[in-house]
Design a protein around this motif. Structure first.
Motif, short mmCIF file in Angstrom:
data_model
loop_
_atom_site.label_atom_id
_atom_site.label_comp_id
_atom_site.label_asym_id
_atom_site.label_seq_id
_atom_site.Cartn_x
_atom_site.Cartn_y
_atom_site.Cartn_z
N ARG A 28 0.95 4.63 -3.07
CA ARG A 28 0.87 5.39 -3.03
C ARG A 28 1.66 6.07 -2.67
N ARG A 67 0.88 -1.22 -0.08
CA ARG A 67 -0.20 0.09 0.06
C ARG A 67 0.83 1.48 0.23
N THR A 68 1.96 1.51 0.55
CA THR A 68 2.90 2.45 1.10
C THR A 68 3.12 2.42 -0.08
#
Length: 63
Positions: A21, A17-18
């Motif tokens: 993003r 997810r990081t």
């Protein structure tokens, strides 16, 4: 088996997810544990990557 692997899987999902993003919209780097060691896994990853390239033709996908 899932209960044993859950902390690792959740940690990996946070990492992914990081990375998503913070990546530029046209870049995707895919890392799969065991890639290059299992012909079946390699075939599945390559098929998923090919499908991703169809849906997002401007994306740069590296394994």
């Amino acid at each position: 088996m899932l209960a044993i692997s859950a902390p690792t899987l959740l940690g990996l999902s946070d990492t992914v997810r990081t990375a998503v993003r913070t990546a530029t919209p046209e870049t995707l780097c895919v890392g799969v544990e065991g890639f290059g060691l299992s012909p079946e896994l390699d075939a599945r990853v390559r098929a998923a990557t090919a499908a991703l390239r169809i849906v997002h033709p401007r994306a740069s996908v590296s394994l």
